[in-house]
Design a protein around this motif. Sequence first.
Motif, PDB file in Angstrom:
ATOM      1  N   ALA A  41      -7.597  11.571  13.479  1.00  0.00           N
ATOM      2  CA  ALA A  41      -7.303  12.779  13.031  1.00  0.00           C
ATOM      3  C   ALA A  41      -5.828  13.114  13.594  1.00  0.00           C
ATOM      4  O   ALA A  41      -5.144  14.328  13.495  1.00  0.00           O
ATOM      5  CB  ALA A  41      -8.402  13.487  13.503  1.00  0.00           C
ATOM      6  N   ASP A  42      -5.594  12.822  15.119  1.00  0.00           N
ATOM      7  CA  ASP A  42      -5.091  13.011  16.326  1.00  0.00           C
ATOM      8  C   ASP A  42      -3.482  12.633  15.190  1.00  0.00           C
ATOM      9  O   ASP A  42      -2.366  12.939  15.570  1.00  0.00           O
ATOM     10  CB  ASP A  42      -4.674  12.648  17.288  1.00  0.00           C
ATOM     11  N   VAL A  99      -9.009  14.474   9.193  1.00  0.00           N
ATOM     12  CA  VAL A  99      -7.775  13.980   8.255  1.00  0.00           C
ATOM     13  C   VAL A  99      -7.988  14.565   6.915  1.00  0.00           C
ATOM     14  O   VAL A  99      -6.871  14.728   6.343  1.00  0.00           O
ATOM     15  CB  VAL A  99      -8.205  12.566   7.728  1.00  0.00           C
ATOM     16  N   GLU A 100      -9.054  14.709   6.142  1.00  0.00           N
ATOM     17  CA  GLU A 100      -9.034  15.076   4.193  1.00  0.00           C
ATOM     18  C   GLU A 100      -7.982  16.515   4.704  1.00  0.00           C
ATOM     19  O   GLU A 100      -7.813  16.915   3.232  1.00  0.00           O
ATOM     20  CB  GLU A 100     -10.298  14.815   3.742  1.00  0.00           C
ATOM     21  N   LEU A 101      -8.850  17.978   5.799  1.00  0.00           N
ATOM     22  CA  LEU A 101      -8.296  18.920   5.593  1.00  0.00           C
ATOM     23  C   LEU A 101      -6.787  19.006   5.542  1.00  0.00           C
ATOM     24  O   LEU A 101      -6.625  19.766   4.796  1.00  0.00           O
ATOM     25  CB  LEU A 101      -8.535  19.385   6.529  1.00  0.00           C
ATOM     26  N   LEU A 104       0.249  -1.288  -0.034  1.00  0.00           N
ATOM     27  CA  LEU A 104       0.363  -0.312   0.215  1.00  0.00           C
ATOM     28  C   LEU A 104       0.799   1.313   0.165  1.00  0.00           C
ATOM     29  O   LEU A 104       1.796   1.092   0.996  1.00  0.00           O
ATOM     30  CB  LEU A 104      -0.686   0.364   0.522  1.00  0.00           C
ATOM     31  N   CYS A 105       0.421   2.440  -0.801  1.00  0.00           N
ATOM     32  CA  CYS A 105       0.998   3.167  -0.960  1.00  0.00           C
ATOM     33  C   CYS A 105       0.891   4.449  -0.959  1.00  0.00           C
ATOM     34  O   CYS A 105       1.369   5.610  -1.424  1.00  0.00           O
ATOM     35  CB  CYS A 105       1.884   3.375  -2.258  1.00  0.00           C
ATOM     36  N   ASP A 106       0.421   4.192  -0.016  1.00  0.00           N
ATOM     37  CA  ASP A 106      -0.334   6.042   0.616  1.00  0.00           C
ATOM     38  C   ASP A 106      -0.605   5.760   2.286  1.00  0.00           C
ATOM     39  O   ASP A 106      -1.198   5.031   2.809  1.00  0.00           O
ATOM     40  CB  ASP A 106      -2.135   6.625  -0.076  1.00  0.00           C
ATOM     41  N   SER A 107      -0.477   7.234   2.702  1.00  0.00           N
ATOM     42  CA  SER A 107      -0.771   6.913   4.309  1.00  0.00           C
ATOM     43  C   SER A 107      -2.135   6.907   4.755  1.00  0.00           C
ATOM     44  O   SER A 107      -2.633   5.933   6.031  1.00  0.00           O
ATOM     45  CB  SER A 107      -0.034   7.908   5.020  1.00  0.00           C
ATOM     46  N   VAL A 108      -3.504   6.715   4.203  1.00  0.00           N
ATOM     47  CA  VAL A 108      -4.687   7.764   4.220  1.00  0.00           C
ATOM     48  C   VAL A 108      -4.882   6.329   4.140  1.00  0.00           C
ATOM     49  O   VAL A 108      -5.614   5.420   5.278  1.00  0.00           O
ATOM     50  CB  VAL A 108      -4.962   8.532   4.147  1.00  0.00           C
ATOM     51  N   ALA A 109      -4.565   5.503   2.611  1.00  0.00           N
ATOM     52  CA  ALA A 109      -5.050   4.424   2.858  1.00  0.00           C
ATOM     53  C   ALA A 109      -4.730   3.407   3.615  1.00  0.00           C
ATOM     54  O   ALA A 109      -5.598   2.069   4.336  1.00  0.00           O
ATOM     55  CB  ALA A 109      -5.069   4.321   1.552  1.00  0.00           C
ATOM     56  N   ILE A 110      -3.077   4.163   4.034  1.00  0.00           N
ATOM     57  CA  ILE A 110      -3.009   2.377   4.937  1.00  0.00           C
ATOM     58  C   ILE A 110      -3.487   2.268   6.486  1.00  0.00           C
ATOM     59  O   ILE A 110      -4.216   0.771   7.221  1.00  0.00           O
ATOM     60  CB  ILE A 110      -1.496   3.208   4.742  1.00  0.00           C
ATOM     61  N   MET A 111      -3.635   3.308   6.758  1.00  0.00           N
ATOM     62  CA  MET A 111      -3.692   3.475   8.123  1.00  0.00           C
ATOM     63  C   MET A 111      -6.060   3.156   8.290  1.00  0.00           C
ATOM     64  O   MET A 111      -6.194   2.444   8.819  1.00  0.00           O
ATOM     65  CB  MET A 111      -4.725   4.978   8.500  1.00  0.00           C
TER      66      MET A 111
END
Length: 248
Positions: A193-194, A134-136, A100-107
């Motif tokens: 978010a944190d 998160v998106e902001l 997996l190659c994106d931090s948000v996708a990984i989380m």
Amino acid sequence: MEAVKQLAWKGMKLTQIGRSPGSTFLIRSISTNSKPVLYSFWASSCSWRVRIALALKKIDYEIKPTSLSRTVEHHAYTDEYKKINPVQKVPSLRIDGHTLCDSVAIMHYLEETRPQPALLPQDPVKRAKVREIVELICSGVQPLQNIAVQEYIGKDAGLKWAQHWITHGFQGLEKILSESAGQFCVGGELSMADLCLVPQVRNARRYKVDLRPYPTIVRLYNELQLLEAFKTTHPSTQPDCPPEFLRK
């Protein structure tokens, strides 16, 4: 059921994830035969998000330092790394036989496959608020001031550019957090978010952004960085952190 038994015999950890209509429980299989591998850069806020998530979920992993500077031996711009991550960014995580190659996708993947401790609230409104924050940060602030953008703009203009976009994003983020925050960004539950806020505040400090107009952001940052998962994964603790940035 026989197929489930065969998977278990082959060393797969089985997780019950739900029931489909008219069928037995759906099963997701997770390989436990190999340790996850995280390709991470010490100064990358995206990498730090994932390191915090792995620490909170107590997932043991191997780390492979991957620099975003071409002057370092193990950097992201090699043909070898391009096979791992086609966009040649960090982080990348090899886990359960996938990359997996994106931090948000990984989380989100970690949350869905290893749901405890939870990084998303159960309440749908709070969950949506976490995703909003998160998106902001991850779409509206961080990409506009990252290393690639700085290199393209140039050193002289880069600082003001970063300060402008971080300030612009923090103005809105402070308003949102002033209404949503409790002990953490959204009420009293630690969340994704944190995990995104703390690395971004570090970016702001690195770019010398005046944080005085953002008391909620500063309070959360000061309190969150005292938590063990944030301290042990801090950029200064990473194996590729240059000596001059190590914590004394």
